[in-house]
Write an enzyme that holds these catalytic residues in place. Sequence first.
Site, PDB file in Angstrom:
ATOM      1  CE1 TYR A   1      -3.925   3.779  -3.766  1.00 31.76           C
ATOM      2  CE2 TYR A   1      -5.522   2.197  -2.925  1.00 31.76           C
ATOM      3  CZ  TYR A   1      -4.528   3.135  -2.704  1.00 31.76           C
ATOM      4  OH  TYR A   1      -4.147   3.427  -1.420  1.00 31.76           O
TER       5      TYR A   1
ATOM      6  CD  GLN B   1      -0.776   2.211  -6.540  1.00 35.09           C
ATOM      7  OE1 GLN B   1      -0.039   1.381  -7.054  1.00 35.09           O
ATOM      8  NE2 GLN B   1      -1.414   3.134  -7.249  1.00 35.09           N
ATOM      9  CD  GLU B   2      -1.890   6.093  -1.141  1.00 39.25           C
ATOM     10  OE1 GLU B   2      -1.616   7.230  -1.567  1.00 39.25           O
ATOM     11  OE2 GLU B   2      -3.046   5.648  -1.126  1.00 39.25           O
ATOM     12  CB  SER B   3       4.772   7.590  -0.949  1.00 39.30           C
ATOM     13  OG  SER B   3       5.258   6.511  -0.153  1.00 39.30           O
TER      14      SER B   3
ATOM     15  CG  LEU C   1      -1.691   1.251   1.564  1.00 40.52           C
ATOM     16  CD1 LEU C   1      -2.589   1.669   0.406  1.00 40.52           C
ATOM     17  CD2 LEU C   1      -2.514   1.057   2.844  1.00 40.52           C
TER      18      LEU C   1
END
Length: 529
Positions: free
Chosen positions: A458, A331-333, A328
């Site tokens: 996502y 995927q975010e940063s 996660l």
Amino acid sequence: MPIFNLHQLRNFLFIIATTLFLSACQIESKPTSELDQIKQRGVLRVGTLNNQLSYYIGPDGQTGLDYELARQFADELGVKLEVKVAFRQAELFPMLKRGDIDLIATGLNQTPRAIKQFRPGPSYYYVSQVVVYKNGALRPRNLKQLVEYQNAKTASEDEAEASNNAAANTLQVVKQSQNVTLLKSLQSDYPELQFTTVSDADNYDLLRRVSTGELRFAISDSIELSLAQRLYPDLATAFEVTEDQPVSWFVRRSPDESLYALMIEFFGNISQSGELARLEEKYIGHIGSFDYVDTRAFIRALDNKLPKWAPLFEQYSAEFDWRLIAALAYQESHWNPLAKSPTGVRGMMMLTLPTAQSVGVKNRLDPEQSIRGGVEYLRRIVARVPESIPQHEKIWFALASYNVGFGHMMDARRLTKRQGGDPDSWGDVKERLPLLRQKKYFSQTRYGYARGDEAKNYVENIRRYYQSIIGHVGQNSLIASDQEGEIQVIPPLENSELVAASDIDAAENEALSPDVGVSQATLTTEVQP
């Protein structure tokens, strides 16, 4: 009044005892069906393979598509499940022939030779066999070109160099696997096609060798290749050798069809109920697309960045698998604690300011606070996911909500139901998320327009990253704990041998012969119903 003397009494008792004994023998000799034997034993014995799809030890214990199906089948029988995990296909068919197992539950192709000796169950997914090469290297477009590459020798090569090139160009397949049968059939049209059988590797190892350059070519099924590409993005399909082929479980061929009939009924029921589709979505629903550039960057980050942040992911993962939290965060940063977005989200977990405040994060650029806050936010979303959704799918609905908002996710569920789909199935709902961009659909929802296609991608990206991290850190191994069972080490077999058209029958016969003396390198573990 008649009186029995002692002699008469003994004769009378002898006659009764003899009658009872003969009756008992008749009862015992009465044949029982295979299904009755399993129920009397109280155990369903299933043989499977240790790989990313059929069976492995995950963070929550035993898992895998075939494992979950077998467990449900045992539940339906009302018996325990005993799993015997083999490391090679060659072990499974002899085990079934000898009666060591009741069925084979792993994704095996319905080859003519296998069907002749054993009975396949219903097909539950399809794969094609492909020739694999390393992206950027020499690519054969068909079998004719592959044979030409195998036999090519440049004028500048000396004997040693020619020998090394020939070895690298030779296809390698696992000894006594179904690919041996496939390559035999191909050799009838291409007699110069060469391949080597190996005893010290599985298909995944061979794909790794192609990625590292040790081999130039290998054969793999399409799903196995897709899973391997998450760790070895250089792998690519050169060409298809077969069209899509059905895979299934196998049972013994016998006049007694009791177990086979129930297996047919079982697969029919889970197909109609949607359970089969849900399990397939869980294990292979995320492998459809592949981004070479993104995967290359991710593999580099696994080596360069993950070791630094893994301790924090483990510390704050709470009830979640830390590798999922790591996926996660990537995927975010991309594991950048100072990441910023024009929309105002910041930090490792890319939290909005209101979200950060709600979970007690004072500094979004502090990686420890960000990870702790992101996990807490995810936990709260999971708690809101409807109870009607299967436990193993709740996390995908929660992650979609993490991205697009809980209200939009619920809109997608309602839209799914209106269109006749299952609002509790991630496989159905994810296909409706992109519709939230279209006025025709979002005008009928409670929360209006949303970039639902981005939410779908996502979640699928996180699933792919998650599987790659599992493989990278090596925790999808066979042994999880002492309680899981006991494993026997496979003794090393003979070295690789070149198989020509003249001696391939022997290798193929070994794979299916009931008398072959294979090493029983299996893990036996019991599961309560």
